[in-house]
Design an enzyme around this catalytic site. Structure first.
Site, mmCIF file in Angstrom:
data_model
loop_
_atom_site.group_PDB
_atom_site.id
_atom_site.type_symbol
_atom_site.label_atom_id
_atom_site.label_comp_id
_atom_site.label_asym_id
_atom_site.label_seq_id
_atom_site.Cartn_x
_atom_site.Cartn_y
_atom_site.Cartn_z
ATOM 1 N N THR A 66 32.203 -28.590 -7.241
ATOM 2 C CA THR A 66 30.858 -28.600 -7.825
ATOM 3 C C THR A 66 30.018 -29.591 -7.025
ATOM 4 O O THR A 66 29.508 -29.244 -5.965
ATOM 5 C CB THR A 66 30.900 -28.964 -9.324
ATOM 6 O OG1 THR A 66 31.678 -30.150 -9.517
ATOM 7 C CG2 THR A 66 31.510 -27.829 -10.123
ATOM 8 N N LYS A 126 39.445 -30.837 -8.121
ATOM 9 C CA LYS A 126 38.024 -31.094 -7.931
ATOM 10 C C LYS A 126 37.572 -32.091 -8.970
ATOM 11 O O LYS A 126 38.194 -32.260 -10.029
ATOM 12 C CB LYS A 126 37.202 -29.806 -8.036
ATOM 13 C CG LYS A 126 37.281 -29.054 -9.369
ATOM 14 C CD LYS A 126 36.465 -29.617 -10.513
ATOM 15 C CE LYS A 126 34.987 -29.616 -10.216
ATOM 16 N NZ LYS A 126 34.233 -30.167 -11.424
ATOM 17 N N THR A 133 36.090 -34.477 -16.169
ATOM 18 C CA THR A 133 35.696 -33.177 -15.621
ATOM 19 C C THR A 133 36.479 -32.931 -14.350
ATOM 20 O O THR A 133 35.920 -32.850 -13.275
ATOM 21 C CB THR A 133 34.191 -33.141 -15.315
ATOM 22 O OG1 THR A 133 33.498 -33.629 -16.435
ATOM 23 C CG2 THR A 133 33.721 -31.721 -15.052
ATOM 24 N N GLU A 174 30.245 -39.072 -7.342
ATOM 25 C CA GLU A 174 28.865 -38.720 -7.015
ATOM 26 C C GLU A 174 28.111 -39.915 -6.440
ATOM 27 O O GLU A 174 28.005 -40.960 -7.070
ATOM 28 C CB GLU A 174 28.164 -38.192 -8.270
ATOM 29 C CG GLU A 174 28.662 -36.808 -8.660
ATOM 30 C CD GLU A 174 28.061 -36.283 -9.941
ATOM 31 O OE1 GLU A 174 28.122 -35.064 -10.145
ATOM 32 O OE2 GLU A 174 27.541 -37.089 -10.743
ATOM 33 N N ASN A 205 22.168 -37.253 -10.704
ATOM 34 C CA ASN A 205 22.235 -37.009 -12.139
ATOM 35 C C ASN A 205 20.885 -37.032 -12.834
ATOM 36 O O ASN A 205 20.781 -36.690 -14.019
ATOM 37 C CB ASN A 205 23.192 -38.003 -12.788
ATOM 38 C CG ASN A 205 24.633 -37.659 -12.462
ATOM 39 O OD1 ASN A 205 25.186 -36.725 -13.021
ATOM 40 N ND2 ASN A 205 25.210 -38.393 -11.526
#
Length: 269
Positions: free
Chosen positions: A18, A44, A55, A138, A264
């Site tokens: 993702t 992932k 996640t 991220e 985000n």
């Protein structure tokens, strides 16, 4: 359509990405019962990553001949020290999956009880787990590894290590390559685990070297320039010895950057 090539495995690892910036694959070979056993894994996860899975999607397959019961036992024993010691941003999610599959084609004597073969298998399984997934968090520029040594119990060490990797102030300091040891001691202090801050030795380490920052809770006369150099590497380790026992634990996080906010601030799933 079915596919059994290495390229197909890599394609699958890319397909589940993702906000990941790189695909994550690993393969481990070991010997069990005179037979070569292989474990291969892919996963992932980049945001909403926090202990208790998160996640993350993880798929591990092996040709080991092992009973269903021992396969579940191995996975259950490995996850608490791997995936559950990872945090990117402190946000958990409901979308976690880790699957461990075995087809028995290696031909080793079936592992049906906790013995030396089981120990070898579990050690190999540990190596396939994606603790370093945090390095691709991220916006991250660095994998931040925290090890607590000299704890009275594993639980105490786990609590302290997790508290440090989830501290926003500490994560920001890592991004700024700032050896702000006070933020680490602060995070340890509010963790709820009891320890004596005046009996803590703290070190920073990376590919650029190792440097002691505090001894017995007091800053040593270290070089700020050397500290910045060490903290500028893609992987940075902080090791705190609290001199209370023999237990240890390691957690994996990442730095907190401008890009995490950018990603985000405008993200819809």
């Amino acid at each position: 359509a079915k596919a059994d090539t290495l390229e197909a495995g890599s394609d699958a690892a890319h397909a589940i990405m993702t906000t990941d910036t790189i695909s994550k694959e690993i393969a481990i070979e070991t010997e069990i019962g005179g037979k070569t056993v292989t474990l291969g894994g892919m996963c992932k996860g980049s945001g909403m990553i926090h202990p208790n899975m998160c996640t993350m999607l993880s798929f591990v397959a092996t040709d080991a001949n092992i009973s269903k019961e021992m396969l579940q036992k191995a996975l259950s024993e490995v996850v608490p020290d791997t995936y559950n010691m990872v945090s990117v941003d402190g946000d958990t999610s409901t979308n976690d999956t880790v699957l461990l599959l075995a087809n028995g084609l290696a031909g080793n004597p079936e592992i049906t009880e906790e013995n030396e073969d089981y120990k070898i298998f579990k050690e190999a399984l540990f190596e396939t787990q994606a603790m370093h997934i945090a390095g691709d968090g991220e916006g991250a520029t660095a994998l931040f590894e925290v090890t607590i040594q000299g704890a009275e119990s594993k639980e105490q060490a786990v609590t302290l290590a997790k508290s440090v990797i989830t501290s926003s102030l500490t994560k920001a300091a890592i991004f700024g390559h700032d050896a702000n040891w006070g933020r680490i001691l602060c995070a340890m202090g509010y963790s709820g685990a009891k320890f004596d801050p005046e009996n803590v030795d703290l070190y920073f380490e990376s590919a650029a070297g190792k440097l002691q920052i505090i001894t017995k809770g007091v800053a040593v006369d270290y070089s700020e320039e050397e500290a910045t150099k060490i903290l500028s590497e893609p992987k940075v380790t902080a090791t705190a010895d609290i001199h209370m026992g023999e237990a240890t634990a390691t957690a994996w996080g990442c730095d907190l950057t401008y890009d995490y906010v950018k990603i985000n601030a405008d993200y819809r799933s």
